[in-house]
Design a protein around this motif. Structure first.
Motif, PDB file in Angstrom:
ATOM      1  N   UNK A 117     -33.314  62.657-124.383  1.00 25.35           N
ATOM      2  CA  UNK A 117     -34.345  61.992-125.167  1.00 25.35           C
ATOM      3  C   UNK A 117     -35.662  62.024-124.398  1.00 25.35           C
ATOM      4  N   UNK A 118     -36.786  62.086-125.128  1.00 29.04           N
ATOM      5  CA  UNK A 118     -38.092  62.004-124.461  1.00 29.04           C
ATOM      6  C   UNK A 118     -38.563  60.551-124.474  1.00 29.04           C
ATOM      7  N   UNK A 119     -39.442  60.235-123.557  1.00 26.18           N
ATOM      8  CA  UNK A 119     -39.972  58.867-123.497  1.00 26.18           C
ATOM      9  C   UNK A 119     -41.146  58.723-124.466  1.00 26.18           C
ATOM     10  N   UNK A 120     -41.462  57.473-124.773  1.00 25.66           N
ATOM     11  CA  UNK A 120     -42.623  57.191-125.612  1.00 25.66           C
ATOM     12  C   UNK A 120     -43.903  57.669-124.927  1.00 25.66           C
ATOM     13  N   UNK A 121     -43.950  57.571-123.608  1.00 28.31           N
ATOM     14  CA  UNK A 121     -45.128  58.017-122.862  1.00 28.31           C
ATOM     15  C   UNK A 121     -45.364  59.516-123.070  1.00 28.31           C
ATOM     16  N   UNK A 122     -44.276  60.261-123.077  1.00 33.52           N
ATOM     17  CA  UNK A 122     -44.440  61.710-123.239  1.00 33.52           C
ATOM     18  C   UNK A 122     -44.780  62.041-124.692  1.00 33.52           C
ATOM     19  N   UNK A 123     -44.021  61.489-125.631  1.00 31.96           N
ATOM     20  CA  UNK A 123     -44.181  61.882-127.035  1.00 31.96           C
ATOM     21  C   UNK A 123     -45.437  61.257-127.649  1.00 31.96           C
TER      22      UNK A 123
END
Lengths: 355, 355
Positions: A110-116
């Motif tokens: 899963x990607x983080x909210x910071x990245x996405x």
């Protein structure tokens, strides 16, 4: 190149812009990309720092798992510019959460909210000149993730690349869309990956769609693979059917994508008193309604075209033409949704996020 | 680099070889590649001239269709070296024809015999030092094709890349394999792409397989997606069940891969008077046979492991252990097949092709 080092995302700016070479009045959907892309790699069990850098091809090993085992997922979104030159995203949290659901189903991290989310905001802010004002203009956004680990053994990769690329878009008009109701080919299996926005779901549709094209139809309405008696999706979109004054769309399941346009149209219909049912539409029901005149509309719903009306369908080699009607629900709720997206109507749902 | 220009395939030789750095006694399957790769691009409606050149990463656009829509297919094959240092391929025509069937289903261009077969022979001849003699040693061959055309509109690419990469392999031993019979997740849909060797079929298996791993099982035996009552494949292999002295394997269909190891084992069984049936094995039938002692063996069949015996299976959370038997059909026909492949037994079927 000018290197800008924010706390979270490195930015390497392009030396020049391609924007002046682009004919924004004549864009082919998804074919022109902006000056920059966001890249974030996953290795050794964690995500590295994202970097925004000039859009360009990248090097990849011939044995990368994405080529051999299809670990690849994506999202489709749009950014809009209002009359005050503010740039807006539509329900980005929905794409973020669906992206991570797809990641889990495809055994990807899963990607983080910071990245996405922060990644989206940062790159779109950088490219805001590419978002054009005016009806139907938008910046199409393609976040995606691929398995870049090497090796031709069939198991999940340990290395991944998350990217965001951006493509300016005009209003997407598919022309008159006639469809075939699938009675042999299928899009998804029970317990399969149909609910994930996985690359592999799309390539499988190309051949049956090509066969439909050869018969003069633009798309296929997919049915359940076991019995071909229930409508599921229309091409790469969710499908809505209007019988008399009731809109009906298939419930989400592990075979059907949880479309964000789909759920937004449902919310608008509910708000405005249009009767809406989330249940399977049977092929037999569709045929009966077509014959007795109660079938008023069929349309696809998705990010690229928003709403794509269908003018007729073929089932078991019989063609049924849909009536030309005034007060089309498709036009009405498309208009309401796009007015929210372009900030021309009040955003009563709190869907819009300012960049 | 020395450029050799044959009539059909250009060869750009590597300046040096990696072969002396490779520990051939300790190879992880599919992780080491030889010095060269074959590349052949399709554009403007036709295949260009293939080129063999040093194995290396290549540049690709972030919007390449393979990343977004999953147009990607492959084959798995092996080359063997006999005691006279001759190098042999096993039924390459079967891989060639299946590759083109996969291509059609994924709306990709078919490759020519000159590219696929002559390409194989030329690159394997160049890399013959990488094919080691001795039981279980082979050169694993991975022909594959990906969509390299750019653009994020969901339609077939107009540009493709066909490649052949080669990886030296030892005999593939998976350890003791316990499996779970799938009762929720599925590998393929009716009318889907399960019969194609398409990348998207594999990534969808990783998550359910991971769930099985977490319960102490190595693989999943896939069942039909509509009812989960019929055995279809074992992991990425075809599956055989022996009840009393009859071998049974599911018939090929649009959900089941037409495995070349599968069909070769069937031919050997028929030649040697082993009773073989191509029909669906019902889960109920398997449970009854396990309970009354008539279930003797279950095994997977595929190129990488040839035959992979299963020691036990779980169904609806009940574990069934298979008996330890002498005169295993799995061992017997694996031995017969590999003796043909290593030219230690007469090739009565005419399967082997000399490089």
């Amino acid at each position: 190149m000018i290197l800008k080092n924010t706390s979270e995302i490195d930015i390497v700016r392009a030396n020049s812009t391609k924007i002046n070479d682009v004919d924004f009045e004549n864009l082919t959907f998804g074919s022109v990309f902006t000056d920059h892309m966001l890249v974030c790699d996953f290795k050794d069990g964690k995500w590295e720092k994202p970097v925004i850098k000039p859009y360009e091809p990248f090097l990849i090993d011939p044995s990368a798992k994405v080529f051999h085992y299809g670990q690849a997922i994506f999202e489709g979104m749009k950014a809009y510019k209002d009359e005050n030159d503010d740039v807006w995203l539509f329900r980005p949290d929905e794409n973020f959460h669906r992206f991570n659901k797809s990641a889990i189903r495809m055994a990807m991290p899963e990607v983080t909210e910071e990245i996405f989310i922060d990644g989206l905001k940062t790159i779109i802010d950088l490219e805001r000149d590419w978002v054009k004002k005016g009806d139907g203009n938008s910046l199409y956004i393609r976040p995606f993730m691929i398995a870049i680990g090497s090796g031709v053994i069939a198991n999940p990769s340990t290395q991944y690349r998350f990217m965001i690329i951006l493509s300016p878009a005009r209003s997407y008009f598919a022309g008159e869309v006639k469809v075939i109701i699938a009675d042999h080919y299928s899009r998804a299996a029970n317990g399969g990956i149909g609910a994930a926005k996985a690359a592999g779901n799309y390539a499988g549709q190309f051949y049956p769609t090509k066969l439909a094209n050869e018969k003069g139809f633009q798309q296929v309405i997919w049915t359940d693979d076991a019995t071909h008696t229930k409508l599921e999706e229309a091409g790469t979109m969710n499908v809505f059917v209007r019988i008399n004054d009731t809109l009906i769309t298939a419930p989400i399941s592990d075979r059907i994508l949880d479309g964000i346009t789909r759920k937004s149209l449902i919310d608008i219909a509910k708000r405005d008193g249009i009767k809406i049912e989330e249940r399977s539409v049977l092929v037999d029901e569709l045929l009966t309604a077509a014959k007795n005149g109660s079938l008023k509309e069929i349309f696809g719903a998705g990010t690229a075209a928003v709403v794509s009306p269908i003018v007729g369908f073929s089932c078991q080699d019989v063609y049924y033409e849909l009536p030309k009607i005034e007060n089309s629900f498709a036009n009405d709720i498309k208009d309401k949704l796009t007015k929210i997206q372009y900030k021309q109507a009040e955003d009563t749902f709190g869907w819009m996020v300012k960049i």
